[in-house]
Write a protein that holds these residues in place. Structure first.
Motif, PDB file in Angstrom:
ATOM      1  N   ARG A   1      39.300  64.779  47.348  1.00  0.00           N
ATOM      2  CA  ARG A   1      40.256  64.284  46.241  1.00  0.00           C
ATOM      3  C   ARG A   1      40.324  62.799  45.539  1.00  0.00           C
ATOM      4  NH1 ARG A   1      45.556  67.598  48.741  1.00  0.00           N
ATOM      5  NH2 ARG A   1      44.635  69.572  48.762  1.00  0.00           N
ATOM      6  N   ILE A   2      40.789  62.717  44.441  1.00  0.00           N
ATOM      7  CA  ILE A   2      40.790  61.576  44.020  1.00  0.00           C
ATOM      8  C   ILE A   2      42.034  60.835  44.629  1.00  0.00           C
ATOM      9  CG2 ILE A   2      41.191  60.077  41.797  1.00  0.00           C
ATOM     10  CD1 ILE A   2      38.521  61.344  41.830  1.00  0.00           C
ATOM     11  N   ASP A   3      41.633  59.325  44.867  1.00  0.00           N
ATOM     12  CA  ASP A   3      42.668  58.670  45.562  1.00  0.00           C
ATOM     13  C   ASP A   3      43.754  58.236  44.476  1.00  0.00           C
ATOM     14  OD1 ASP A   3      44.246  56.600  46.943  1.00  0.00           O
ATOM     15  OD2 ASP A   3      42.558  55.391  47.379  1.00  0.00           O
ATOM     16  N   SER A   4      44.670  58.936  44.295  1.00  0.00           N
ATOM     17  CA  SER A   4      45.781  58.820  43.272  1.00  0.00           C
ATOM     18  C   SER A   4      46.495  57.646  43.492  1.00  0.00           C
ATOM     19  CB  SER A   4      46.813  59.941  43.130  1.00  0.00           C
ATOM     20  OG  SER A   4      47.511  59.924  44.453  1.00  0.00           O
TER      21      SER A   4
ATOM     22  N   PRO B   1      39.411  50.127  37.943  1.00  0.00           N
ATOM     23  CA  PRO B   1      38.235  50.912  37.671  1.00  0.00           C
ATOM     24  C   PRO B   1      38.670  52.217  37.978  1.00  0.00           C
ATOM     25  CG  PRO B   1      38.000  49.725  39.518  1.00  0.00           C
ATOM     26  CD  PRO B   1      39.071  49.301  38.942  1.00  0.00           C
ATOM     27  N   PRO B   2      37.619  53.074  37.819  1.00  0.00           N
ATOM     28  CA  PRO B   2      37.968  54.533  38.159  1.00  0.00           C
ATOM     29  C   PRO B   2      38.400  54.675  39.782  1.00  0.00           C
ATOM     30  CG  PRO B   2      35.829  54.759  36.746  1.00  0.00           C
ATOM     31  CD  PRO B   2      36.452  53.107  36.935  1.00  0.00           C
ATOM     32  N   ALA B   3      39.091  55.724  39.795  1.00  0.00           N
ATOM     33  CA  ALA B   3      39.651  55.976  41.231  1.00  0.00           C
ATOM     34  C   ALA B   3      38.588  56.590  42.183  1.00  0.00           C
ATOM     35  CB  ALA B   3      40.874  56.611  41.298  1.00  0.00           C
ATOM     36  N   PRO B   4      38.310  55.756  43.439  1.00  0.00           N
ATOM     37  CA  PRO B   4      37.278  56.793  44.259  1.00  0.00           C
ATOM     38  C   PRO B   4      37.757  57.845  44.974  1.00  0.00           C
ATOM     39  CG  PRO B   4      38.403  54.843  45.256  1.00  0.00           C
ATOM     40  CD  PRO B   4      38.838  54.824  44.032  1.00  0.00           C
ATOM     41  N   LYS B   5      37.142  58.618  45.356  1.00  0.00           N
ATOM     42  CA  LYS B   5      37.492  59.759  46.035  1.00  0.00           C
ATOM     43  C   LYS B   5      37.642  59.653  47.669  1.00  0.00           C
ATOM     44  CE  LYS B   5      34.927  63.266  43.254  1.00  0.00           C
ATOM     45  NZ  LYS B   5      34.007  64.311  43.189  1.00  0.00           N
ATOM     46  N   LEU B   6      38.573  60.575  48.077  1.00  0.00           N
ATOM     47  CA  LEU B   6      38.999  60.128  49.529  1.00  0.00           C
ATOM     48  C   LEU B   6      38.016  60.924  50.254  1.00  0.00           C
ATOM     49  CD1 LEU B   6      42.876  60.833  49.336  1.00  0.00           C
ATOM     50  CD2 LEU B   6      41.571  58.492  49.606  1.00  0.00           C
TER      51      LEU B   6
ATOM     52  N   PRO C   1      44.966  53.194  41.664  1.00  0.00           N
ATOM     53  CA  PRO C   1      45.319  52.458  40.619  1.00  0.00           C
ATOM     54  C   PRO C   1      46.362  51.284  40.736  1.00  0.00           C
ATOM     55  CG  PRO C   1      44.881  54.451  39.714  1.00  0.00           C
ATOM     56  CD  PRO C   1      45.065  54.459  41.287  1.00  0.00           C
ATOM     57  N   ALA C   2      47.494  51.772  41.455  1.00  0.00           N
ATOM     58  CA  ALA C   2      48.652  50.778  41.901  1.00  0.00           C
ATOM     59  C   ALA C   2      48.071  49.932  42.616  1.00  0.00           C
ATOM     60  CB  ALA C   2      49.854  51.696  42.332  1.00  0.00           C
ATOM     61  N   ARG C   3      47.575  50.293  43.719  1.00  0.00           N
ATOM     62  CA  ARG C   3      47.005  49.269  44.764  1.00  0.00           C
ATOM     63  C   ARG C   3      46.204  48.160  44.299  1.00  0.00           C
ATOM     64  NH1 ARG C   3      45.374  53.077  47.999  1.00  0.00           N
ATOM     65  NH2 ARG C   3      43.198  53.117  47.766  1.00  0.00           N
ATOM     66  N   TYR C   4      45.266  48.767  43.348  1.00  0.00           N
ATOM     67  CA  TYR C   4      44.330  47.903  42.625  1.00  0.00           C
ATOM     68  C   TYR C   4      44.960  46.614  41.858  1.00  0.00           C
ATOM     69  CZ  TYR C   4      40.443  45.689  40.002  1.00  0.00           C
ATOM     70  OH  TYR C   4      39.680  45.168  39.174  1.00  0.00           O
ATOM     71  N   VAL C   5      46.015  47.272  41.076  1.00  0.00           N
ATOM     72  CA  VAL C   5      46.777  46.200  40.107  1.00  0.00           C
ATOM     73  C   VAL C   5      47.445  45.203  41.224  1.00  0.00           C
ATOM     74  CG1 VAL C   5      49.035  46.088  38.509  1.00  0.00           C
ATOM     75  CG2 VAL C   5      46.985  48.086  38.385  1.00  0.00           C
ATOM     76  N   LYS C   6      48.229  45.789  42.185  1.00  0.00           N
ATOM     77  CA  LYS C   6      48.852  44.750  43.175  1.00  0.00           C
ATOM     78  C   LYS C   6      47.775  43.859  43.750  1.00  0.00           C
ATOM     79  CE  LYS C   6      52.079  44.091  46.985  1.00  0.00           C
ATOM     80  NZ  LYS C   6      52.938  44.777  48.047  1.00  0.00           N
ATOM     81  N   GLU C   7      46.707  44.219  44.127  1.00  0.00           N
ATOM     82  CA  GLU C   7      45.992  43.397  44.837  1.00  0.00           C
ATOM     83  C   GLU C   7      45.310  42.369  43.940  1.00  0.00           C
ATOM     84  OE1 GLU C   7      42.799  45.774  46.303  1.00  0.00           O
ATOM     85  OE2 GLU C   7      44.034  46.613  48.115  1.00  0.00           O
ATOM     86  N   HIS C   8      45.310  42.750  42.618  1.00  0.00           N
ATOM     87  CA  HIS C   8      44.678  41.432  41.423  1.00  0.00           C
ATOM     88  C   HIS C   8      45.681  40.918  40.620  1.00  0.00           C
ATOM     89  CE1 HIS C   8      40.440  42.525  42.768  1.00  0.00           C
ATOM     90  NE2 HIS C   8      40.938  43.891  43.025  1.00  0.00           N
ATOM     91  N   TYR C   9      46.877  41.502  40.929  1.00  0.00           N
ATOM     92  CA  TYR C   9      48.096  40.895  39.796  1.00  0.00           C
ATOM     93  C   TYR C   9      47.956  39.424  39.621  1.00  0.00           C
ATOM     94  CZ  TYR C   9      52.675  41.678  37.645  1.00  0.00           C
ATOM     95  OH  TYR C   9      53.668  41.738  36.833  1.00  0.00           O
ATOM     96  N   TRP C  10      47.850  38.770  40.592  1.00  0.00           N
ATOM     97  CA  TRP C  10      47.777  37.155  40.403  1.00  0.00           C
ATOM     98  C   TRP C  10      46.589  36.450  40.251  1.00  0.00           C
ATOM     99  CZ3 TRP C  10      52.600  36.117  38.923  1.00  0.00           C
ATOM    100  CH2 TRP C  10      53.615  36.899  39.453  1.00  0.00           C
ATOM    101  N   ASP C  11      45.382  37.329  40.135  1.00  0.00           N
ATOM    102  CA  ASP C  11      44.267  36.815  39.905  1.00  0.00           C
ATOM    103  C   ASP C  11      44.357  35.788  38.463  1.00  0.00           C
ATOM    104  OD1 ASP C  11      43.316  38.186  41.929  1.00  0.00           O
ATOM    105  OD2 ASP C  11      42.063  39.359  40.721  1.00  0.00           O
ATOM    106  N   ASN C  12      43.379  34.674  38.712  1.00  0.00           N
ATOM    107  CA  ASN C  12      43.482  33.629  37.537  1.00  0.00           C
ATOM    108  C   ASN C  12      44.774  33.180  37.013  1.00  0.00           C
ATOM    109  OD1 ASN C  12      40.548  34.390  37.574  1.00  0.00           O
ATOM    110  ND2 ASN C  12      41.140  36.090  36.384  1.00  0.00           N
TER     111      ASN C  12
END
Length: 498
Positions: A219-222, A210-215, A225-236
């Protein structure tokens, strides 16, 4: 394009796997054709036009490999029957020509009595009868056959776009095309949630952050996205499902990108991630076996220094606990010996004691040498690579290391070549080094007292083998290039001076 189109140009690929059974050379005796078997096993009549009077095969994917699993004789009417008493494991299978090229793919689910008809000139136009899973699969591949080329053409147009307006227009078309493809996939999954196709489509689906949150600083937490993908990579994705192993995408397009892009290279981070994968796959007999072997191959001789710690973890937590009964005696011996050789020389650990003698036979213990860094070299005066490396090491020593008080502890691993060793030292003016070797008496004493030899303690099975120790004789680098060793020293000095 989101995801991976696993029905692609594989039809033109050459088979590289090995047959599980030796292909038959001669035609079999004529038999009455049958299409009926017991409830167990498989029975798959095939028609492959225009092949006649030849052996054909079926194979399956297996991680990075492709294996032939059965063979059948194709008669003068281009017909053959593959059959067996035991059912085949589920996954994506394919027909293989006499020249061992892949023709047409199909799904192997629990219903293994269906027919396949195809043509070597049009292997993508396969007709499968009697299998609901393959009917769904064919519906999906037919859609891909139309949509895939459209998206590829748009991607090529985007590369050649010359104006901002053209780029914007093509991007809009690509976005719409990708949405149509993904919506189609989602519809198939929602309408057929228990199908094999749904399993595969869920597996190739990439998490969309989803859209990145602000720190806190606004500033936008750049990194989100990579952290989110890793955390949900093996979902389902049920990693214990062996059917995923028998696909062309699981390793190359799912597992390998995860290891490459989302796992930090530090050994402890790697251990955490691959242990999660192994534990999740443990209920799958074939998947667990494959993954443990895959990780062992990757980290037993790693590309990144220090990652052999990952192999030690695998050994301590899986191999040494008897979880690998499928290994042969030779494989077990290699893995156990390799583990014991690596345990004593891990990065950050104290270096093993080396109490050897110099060229005159005088004891010259490594731990008696006081230096900010000790460079340990195991070499052989008759080794061609050593003859190239040793002069380079001496040049580095004379140019930089000597003035910094760095010591070189150079071990001749072949006491039978002592004369050649001493001559090489003299001819190449290797002054200031500590030249040592192990006498036969010392080696015999190690054996008599059950002590590990320095070859095992330092994993010396090729020459030259090099280590870098700090002032406390802890291992801080090993098996790097000469320039990398020098960089490690410089970095360590900068860190210590802060």
């Amino acid at each position: 394009m989101r995801g991976f189109l696993f029905i692609s140009a594989l039809c033109a690929a050459t088979l590289v796997g090995h047959a599980q059974t030796k292909p038959k050379k001669a035609a079999p005796a004529p038999q009455k054709e049958t299409t009926t078997v017991t409830n167990d096993g498989y029975n798959i009549p095939v028609t492959i036009t225009p092949l006649k009077n030849c052996w054909v095969y079926i194979g399956c994917y297996y991680g990075k490999f492709r294996n032939v699993v059965d063979s059948a004789w194709m008669d003068e009417n281009s017909k053959a029957v593959f059959s067996g008493k035991a059912k085949l494991p589920g996954g994506i299978y394919f027909l293989v020509s006499p020249r061992h090229t892949i023709l047409s793919e199909f799904l192997m689910d629990d219903v293994q009595k269906f027919s396949v008809a195809t043509d070597t000139l049009h292997p993508d136009q396969v007709v499968i009868t009697g299998s609901a899973e393959n009917a769904l699969y064919q519906k999906y591949t037919s859609f891909l056959a139309k949509k895939g080329p459209e998206l590829t053409a748009l991607q090529n147009q985007l590369k050649d776009a010359h104006t901002a307006a053209d780029t914007a227009r093509i991007r809009e078309q690509l976005t719409a095309g990708n949405k149509e493809l993904n919506d189609y996939r989602d519809t198939l999954v929602n309408q057929n949630p228990n199908s094999m196709l749904a399993l595969f489509l869920n597996a190739i689906k990439q998490p969309e952050p989803p859209p990145a949150p602000k720190l806190a600083n606004g500033r936008i937490d750049s990194l989100f996205p990579a952290r989110y993908v890793k955390e949900h990579y093996w979902d389902n994705i049920p990693l214990h499902d062996d059917r995923l192993l028998r696909t062309p995408f699981f390793d190359d397009h799912k597992l390998e990108p995860y290891l490459k892009y989302y796992v930090r290279p530090e050994p402890d981070s790697v251990i955490e991630d691959i242990n999660y994968i192994l534990l999740s796959s443990r209920a799958g007999k074939d998947m667990f076996k494959y993954l443990l072997g895959r990780f062992t191959d990757k980290y037993i001789n790693p590309e990144i220094m220090g990652q052999d710690k990952v192999f030690i973890f695998l050994f301590n937590n899986y191999f040494s606990k008897g979880d690998t009964l499928w290994l042969s005696t030779k494989q077990k011996e290699y893995i156990f010996n390799r583990a014991y050789s690596l345990m004593a020389n891990q990065i950050g650990e104290q270096a093993a004691v080396l109490d050897l003698v110099d060229t005159s036979g005088k004891p010259s213990p490594m731990y008696a040498q006081k230096a900010p860094f000790t460079f340990v070299l195991f070499w052989d005066p008759n080794c061609g690579h050593c003859k190239e490396m040793v002069p380079r090491i001496d040049s580095m020593y004379e140019a930089k290391w000597k003035a910094k008080g760095i010591k070189i502890y150079a071990v001749n691993i072949d006491e039978k070549a002592n004369d050649a060793w001493k001559k090489y030292i003299k001819d190449n003016h290797l002054k200031g080094w500590l030249h040592v070797y192990q006498t036969k008496e010392q080696r015999d004493a190690d054996v008599a007292n059950g002590r590990a030899n320095y070859r095992q303690l330092y994993d010396v099975f090729q020459t030259p083998t090099m280590y870098l120790l700090d002032d406390q004789k802890r291992i801080i680098a090993k098996k790097l290039s000469l320039e990398q060793f020098d960089e490690v020293m410089s970095a360590k000095k900068k860190t210590d001076s802060k």
